[in-house]
Design an enzyme around this catalytic site. Sequence first.
Site, PDB file in Angstrom:
ATOM      1  CG  ASP A  74      -6.398   5.729  10.315  1.00 36.62           C
ATOM      2  OD1 ASP A  74      -5.891   4.678  10.768  1.00 36.62           O
ATOM      3  OD2 ASP A  74      -7.043   5.752   9.256  1.00 36.62           O
ATOM      4  CD  GLU A  98      -6.855   4.191   5.459  1.00 37.94           C
ATOM      5  OE1 GLU A  98      -6.120   4.609   6.383  1.00 37.94           O
ATOM      6  OE2 GLU A  98      -6.444   3.449   4.543  1.00 37.94           O
ATOM      7  CE  LYS A 116      -3.676   2.147   2.779  1.00 37.96           C
ATOM      8  NZ  LYS A 116      -4.614   1.907   3.900  1.00 37.96           N
TER       9      LYS A 116
END
Length: 598
Positions: free
Chosen positions: A169, A147, A70
Amino acid sequence: MNRAIGIDLGTSNTVAAVVENGRARILPNGEGERLTPSVYAETGDGRRLVGMPAKQRLATGSGDAVASVKRLMGSGRSVMVRGAPRSPREISAAILRQVKADAERELGGPVARAVITVPAYFHHAAREATREAGRMAGFEVLRIISEPTAAALAYGLHRQDLSTVLVWDLGGGTFDVSILELSEGFFEVRAVCGDNRLGGDDWDRRFADHVASRVKAECGVDILGNAQALAQVGMVCEGVKKQLSEKPVARLSLSALEIPLGEGASFEEVMARSVFEEATADLAGRLLPPTRQALSDAGLSVGGIDRVLLVGGATRMPGIRALAESFFQQQPYLKLNPDEVVAIGAAVQAGILTGQIKDVVLVDVTPLSLGIESQGGLFARIIPRNTTIPTSAQELFTTARDDQASMDLHVLQGEREMASDNISLGSFQLSGIPPLPRGQAHVEVSFSIDADGIVTVSAESLQTEEKAAISIDAMHALKAEEVSQALADADTCAQGDLERREQIEASTRAETLIRSVEALVDDPAASLPEDLGRALAAHVALCREVLAQGSALEIRSRCAALKAFLTTLTPDAKGALHETPVEHHAPFGQSGPGPRPR
């Protein structure tokens, strides 16, 4: 029925959820687990593995499995699997394809639509690569959302009270901080910031390095030089890290691993949580600068935050929770499962888009400013960072030389004053500009960002209506870690950048003024008296002298004196002058379009 699901495509794990009867629930994978490791592998007989089977092969260090791709999304880089290059987009598509199959098995029907989440600080290329991975997996990608925004959706869906929520996060590979306003079904993102090269994986690696140094000291074995041994130690350290999140000490043993520590040698140690936290203290410290930046961008102090949400599996570490409590001066909200809340929020967004959930509005923002390179190598912002999306903006630019028939437009993303210090998204050329004197041909440059954060840019000559546009090529973007440094670099270099901009703007304005005066002196139609022409020429000479070696202040002062002298001219003479603001000049190129070398 063709269902729509939400997917948290994580660095370490991928999670899927669906809305049923107005509520979201996690979809288990084919093994009955709620988390699917974001690991991909290829076997010698051509099979492709995803999830836990692939993670088991990763532990062998044999080179046929990869994880944490990612971080490379949109970077143009590949990873090697069994000696062959595989793009992060291709690997992500394989993971998403497995999630799709598991969801269809669980729901008993086709699942062709999805909302997929990305870190808030993912740049354009990384978002586009994520969307393409979803399409390659067979999904209609309804939306790409951040997110932290998804986490806030999951938290505030059924709340009626007004609150300002900050989301921390910390996932496996990235860290994001977002500030949102929640009010009666209205979710507005106020600010985002983050670090795309900071996540739980870094804590794992740092811990593994610490253990490797202890093994070398006690057993004389250099694990760091053995990829297979380091992979196995990394798996053990990950497990110990999780134990230390539950209790103050944990036993670390390498005796069961296939690591040659020497005849009769073994390594076992009772590891204290304090040792782990000391070894990773600098990583924890990197969470605070992006947090302070987000608060500043939102115009808030710590006291203005009503609720702090911890999202991502790495926030289970007690040291991270203690840091959050100390910094925000409040107990973080811990009732949400940090591993699952993003997928729940993505499912909520899918429910909103498909009409299953009513009366909820989500408003997101763009994380970095967008614009083009202007004359003198300056960055001309067209859409400022933290602008609510979807959005569009236009600005007029002019030619930088006489009879210029084309314009090269260099599209940029970032926060620095100089174009060369920002992220190049690509370049394109507009032709068919009428051959007019410098500064008199007008070109409108338009930027638009859709709800997924995807950028399109176009340009139009207003005199000829010739048009050109760019389809941003993800391969032209810089690596993700460079994006996460944009704000830090802008802050560090702010004073120097501002001085450079002022110098260039002052010089460009002076050049424009000087050319206009010289044209007036040389124009027979102006019929200037001889003594006035000599006086103007003397003023111009002084301007050119200070332009060659003076400061921005000195250049502006000398130009002001020339302008003051010009006020004594006749109205006809003054009307012959033409001066265009520097910020409206776009650069021109002698060759085809292409990004300025960095």
